[in-house]
Design a protein around this motif. Structure first.
Motif, mmCIF file in Angstrom:
data_model
loop_
_atom_site.group_PDB
_atom_site.id
_atom_site.type_symbol
_atom_site.label_atom_id
_atom_site.label_comp_id
_atom_site.label_asym_id
_atom_site.label_seq_id
_atom_site.Cartn_x
_atom_site.Cartn_y
_atom_site.Cartn_z
ATOM 1 N N ALA A 289 66.124 63.370 19.977
ATOM 2 C CA ALA A 289 65.477 64.008 20.446
ATOM 3 C C ALA A 289 65.576 64.685 21.619
ATOM 4 C CB ALA A 289 63.532 63.583 20.557
ATOM 5 N N GLY A 290 66.473 64.190 22.519
ATOM 6 C CA GLY A 290 66.830 64.145 23.835
ATOM 7 C C GLY A 290 68.625 65.605 22.842
ATOM 8 N N VAL A 291 69.410 64.962 22.154
ATOM 9 C CA VAL A 291 70.046 65.830 21.597
ATOM 10 C C VAL A 291 69.661 67.328 20.784
ATOM 11 C CG1 VAL A 291 71.936 66.375 19.682
ATOM 12 C CG2 VAL A 291 71.782 63.933 21.022
ATOM 13 N N ILE A 292 68.735 67.794 19.949
ATOM 14 C CA ILE A 292 68.081 68.134 19.484
ATOM 15 C C ILE A 292 67.123 69.470 20.966
ATOM 16 C CG2 ILE A 292 65.420 69.033 18.047
ATOM 17 C CD1 ILE A 292 66.314 67.123 15.712
ATOM 18 N N LEU A 293 66.841 69.056 21.670
ATOM 19 C CA LEU A 293 66.125 69.135 22.578
ATOM 20 C C LEU A 293 66.837 70.259 23.920
ATOM 21 C CD1 LEU A 293 63.039 69.466 24.244
ATOM 22 C CD2 LEU A 293 64.197 68.918 25.944
ATOM 23 N N GLN A 294 67.840 69.359 23.648
ATOM 24 C CA GLN A 294 69.532 70.108 24.292
ATOM 25 C C GLN A 294 70.171 71.636 23.642
ATOM 26 O OE1 GLN A 294 72.109 67.287 25.904
ATOM 27 N NE2 GLN A 294 70.840 66.403 28.031
ATOM 28 N N GLY A 305 63.392 83.667 24.203
ATOM 29 C CA GLY A 305 62.566 83.038 23.657
ATOM 30 C C GLY A 305 61.480 81.889 24.103
ATOM 31 N N ALA A 306 60.937 81.077 23.185
ATOM 32 C CA ALA A 306 60.476 79.610 23.894
ATOM 33 C C ALA A 306 60.203 78.900 22.853
ATOM 34 C CB ALA A 306 59.317 80.595 23.854
ATOM 35 N N ALA A 307 60.217 78.036 23.276
ATOM 36 C CA ALA A 307 59.592 76.597 22.221
ATOM 37 C C ALA A 307 58.407 76.139 22.796
ATOM 38 C CB ALA A 307 61.183 75.293 21.945
ATOM 39 N N LEU A 308 57.498 75.543 21.835
ATOM 40 C CA LEU A 308 56.639 74.911 22.456
ATOM 41 C C LEU A 308 56.995 73.887 20.805
ATOM 42 C CD1 LEU A 308 53.477 75.663 22.439
ATOM 43 C CD2 LEU A 308 52.946 76.549 20.541
ATOM 44 N N VAL A 309 55.736 73.005 21.513
ATOM 45 C CA VAL A 309 56.219 71.372 20.696
ATOM 46 C C VAL A 309 54.870 70.817 20.676
ATOM 47 C CG1 VAL A 309 57.295 69.003 21.418
ATOM 48 C CG2 VAL A 309 58.411 70.804 21.805
ATOM 49 N N TYR A 350 60.743 62.119 28.848
ATOM 50 C CA TYR A 350 62.607 62.292 28.747
ATOM 51 C C TYR A 350 62.854 63.240 28.310
ATOM 52 C CZ TYR A 350 65.818 60.796 25.802
ATOM 53 O OH TYR A 350 67.175 60.429 25.208
ATOM 54 N N LEU A 351 62.105 64.368 27.264
ATOM 55 C CA LEU A 351 62.548 65.251 26.884
ATOM 56 C C LEU A 351 62.655 66.504 28.071
ATOM 57 C CD1 LEU A 351 59.829 66.373 23.576
ATOM 58 C CD2 LEU A 351 62.177 65.243 23.509
ATOM 59 N N ARG A 352 61.760 66.513 28.833
ATOM 60 C CA ARG A 352 61.779 66.823 30.192
ATOM 61 C C ARG A 352 62.981 66.556 31.132
ATOM 62 N NH1 ARG A 352 57.685 65.144 33.086
ATOM 63 N NH2 ARG A 352 55.861 66.499 32.213
ATOM 64 N N LYS A 353 63.169 65.721 30.970
ATOM 65 C CA LYS A 353 64.762 65.498 31.617
ATOM 66 C C LYS A 353 66.350 65.745 30.671
ATOM 67 C CE LYS A 353 66.871 61.046 33.050
ATOM 68 N NZ LYS A 353 67.010 59.536 32.804
ATOM 69 N N MET A 354 65.518 65.423 29.931
ATOM 70 C CA MET A 354 66.634 66.287 29.161
ATOM 71 C C MET A 354 67.067 67.697 29.910
ATOM 72 S SD MET A 354 68.200 64.003 27.857
ATOM 73 C CE MET A 354 67.868 63.047 28.693
ATOM 74 N N ARG A 358 67.652 73.544 33.253
ATOM 75 C CA ARG A 358 68.126 74.829 32.381
ATOM 76 C C ARG A 358 67.088 75.976 32.035
ATOM 77 N NH1 ARG A 358 72.632 72.661 28.304
ATOM 78 N NH2 ARG A 358 72.728 75.196 27.701
ATOM 79 N N THR A 359 65.814 74.470 31.561
ATOM 80 C CA THR A 359 64.659 75.726 30.788
ATOM 81 C C THR A 359 63.445 75.393 31.756
ATOM 82 O OG1 THR A 359 64.443 74.059 29.492
ATOM 83 C CG2 THR A 359 65.521 76.229 29.191
ATOM 84 N N ALA A 360 62.291 75.922 32.074
ATOM 85 C CA ALA A 360 61.223 75.914 32.405
ATOM 86 C C ALA A 360 60.264 74.968 31.749
ATOM 87 C CB ALA A 360 60.516 76.850 33.065
ATOM 88 N N THR A 361 59.385 74.084 32.351
ATOM 89 C CA THR A 361 58.399 73.625 31.193
ATOM 90 C C THR A 361 57.088 73.551 31.509
ATOM 91 O OG1 THR A 361 58.866 71.112 32.313
ATOM 92 C CG2 THR A 361 60.638 71.644 30.766
ATOM 93 N N LEU A 362 56.226 73.315 30.282
ATOM 94 C CA LEU A 362 54.673 73.588 30.777
ATOM 95 C C LEU A 362 54.116 72.096 30.150
ATOM 96 C CD1 LEU A 362 54.202 77.358 30.526
ATOM 97 C CD2 LEU A 362 54.274 75.795 32.711
#
Length: 449
Positions: A289-294, A305-309, A350-354, A358-362
């Motif tokens: 998950a960390g690799v894909i998120l990065q 763009g943006a990503a929605l999980v 963990y996703l936020r840490k990964m 480099r991007t913002a998270t909500l």
């Protein structure tokens, strides 16, 4: 986000009475929402065919190599090319092993479609965007989003929109193609990055890929709905001798069954994945998950763009969440591998840490809060007003309850977003904040006057 009057118009245009599925969905079973913890439950009877073949494959492997990590076990059980659950079965829907939010209500996908259009407007209406969905299931969510895009065709008329689906399952890609294109697709040559392509019923090009890295670069909106929860996890247990990894091995008392064991010493995973400050006694980590998120972070940082999980998960607080599902019931994760969905809660911390900043998270924000902020109550009223029989109205209310009830999906599922930093903070030439930006849809309260 669009100004409030424009956003109300956007909701009305996209979610008006004509934006209806041709037929109402079947009422989802009461067990549709996958329970949030516990790996046990009464296992379903093991079939004589593929289940035995996968188990025999694993038994041979364990005899040859010794115990394997839970991650390796999940990878074999879910995505083995010959016998894996997703590559051969992938039981999404009422007749499968689990039901997802898009299968329950059309409003879910419609509101996600609105989210992407809202972000497209907020970022200045770029001339083109790609919608990239990871693990699209039966294609239901994309189908609902495409209906919203079609309802807003005049708004999107000058935008080049394309759909890109990342799917490893041949069976599911066939189902997706049938739903989205009517089955009118063609295979691509081996040297092409997309293995299949077609055109949606509304004229939007659709491409299929086996890996996110095969998707062409460009301004993109990414969607991962119940995707990260199925990626392989490593499990760790704190002991008096330090951290030990949970492994899968043959049960010596019952040679044709599997069991969990602890590694006799630390493993490379325990050395690399457990932070020194960890306070829990049992931890699950999903490096994939960390690799894909990065990779998503890199693309958003470079191309915008943006990503929605959207997934069930926690913010670094839960411990043992590994579980299996078969026929809408909890299933022993070590029984009949290859015939059941295996899953674990997503660790959003963990996703936020990964992202490494480099991007913002909500988020994560609870599903019921996100959908309420997106206007699901307004959408329900429109659907009810245009429903002329009692059965349909009851189904709509039942679906709404499944999505929003805190005891069902409302508090169990969460939304999490990745956006470029400039989407949240505008800086002047001196790197000081200037005019305030509009809030991001779904992550703040929607006020309708």
């Amino acid at each position: 986000m669009v100004p409030l009057p424009a956003r109300r118009a956007l909701l009305a245009a996209a979610l008006g009475p004509v934006g209806r599925r041709r037929l109402p969905r079947h009422q989802a079973p009461a067990t549709a929402a996958r329970p949030s913890s516990g790996a046990g439950g009464e296992p379903e009877a093991e079939g004589p065919g593929r289940a035995t073949a996968m188990l025999q494959h694993l038994l041979r492997k364990l005899r040859a190599t010794g115990p394997v990590t839970v991650a390796e076990y999940m990878r074999e059980a879910l995505t083995n090319p010959g016998q894996g659950y997703y590559t051969r079965r992938g039981g999404v829907g009422e007749s499968g092993d689990f039901v997802t939010s898009p299968e329950i209500s059309q409003a879910f996908g419609e509101l996600i479609g609105i989210w992407y259009v809202s972000e497209w407007i907020a970022t200045g209406k770029p001339q083109a965007f790609q919608l990239v969905e990871l693990g699209p299931g039966r294609g239901t969510l994309t189908d609902d989003i495409l209906r919203v895009f079609n309802q807003l065709a005049s708004l999107l008329s000058k935008c080049d929109v394309s759909i890109h689906l990342v799917e490893v399952s041949p069976k599911l890609s066939e189902i997706q193609a049938l739903m989205l294109t009517g089955g009118k697709v063609q295979s691509n040559p081996e040297d092409e990055s997309a293995y299949m392509k077609g055109v949606s019923k509304t004229g939007i090009p659709i491409f299929w890929y086996r890996d996110i890295q095969d998707v062409p670069p460009g301004y993109s909106f990414y969607l991962a709905h119940e995707f990260f929860d199925a990626l392989p996890i490593h499990k760790f247990q704190r002991t008096e001798k330090g951290w030990r990894e949970v492994l899968v091995d043959i049960d010596p008392d019952v040679p044709d069954q599997l069991r969990f064991v602890l590694s006799p010493s630390s493993t490379p995973a325990t050395e690399n994945f457990i932070p020194p400050e960890e306070t829990r006694d049992h931890v699950e980590v999903c490096p994939e998950a960390g690799v894909i998120l990065q990779r998503l972070v890199c693309r958003i940082e470079k191309d915008g763009g943006a990503a929605l999980v959207a997934d069930y998960g926690h913010d670094g607080t839960k411990t043992d969440t590994f579980r299996g599902f078969r026929n809408h019931k909890l299933h022993d994760v070590l029984r009949a591998p290859g015939t059941a969905d295996l899953t674990a809660d997503v660790d959003f911390s963990y996703l936020r840490k990964m992202t490494q900043g480099r991007t913002a998270t909500l988020g994560p924000i609870k599903q019921r809060e996100f959908l309420k902020n997106m206007g699901i109550d307004l959408r329900l009223q429109v659907l009810l007003q245009n429903s002329h029989d009692t059965a349909t109205r009851e189904q709509l209310l039942h679906s709404y309850d499944m999505l929003m009830n805190p005891q069902k999906m409302g508090d169990r599922f969460h939304f999490f977003a990745l956006l470029p930093h400039h989407r949240l903070v505008h800086l002047d030439k001196k790197q000081k904040p200037k005019s305030p930006v509009q809030p991001v849809a779904g992550f703040g309260e929607l006020l309708l006057k």
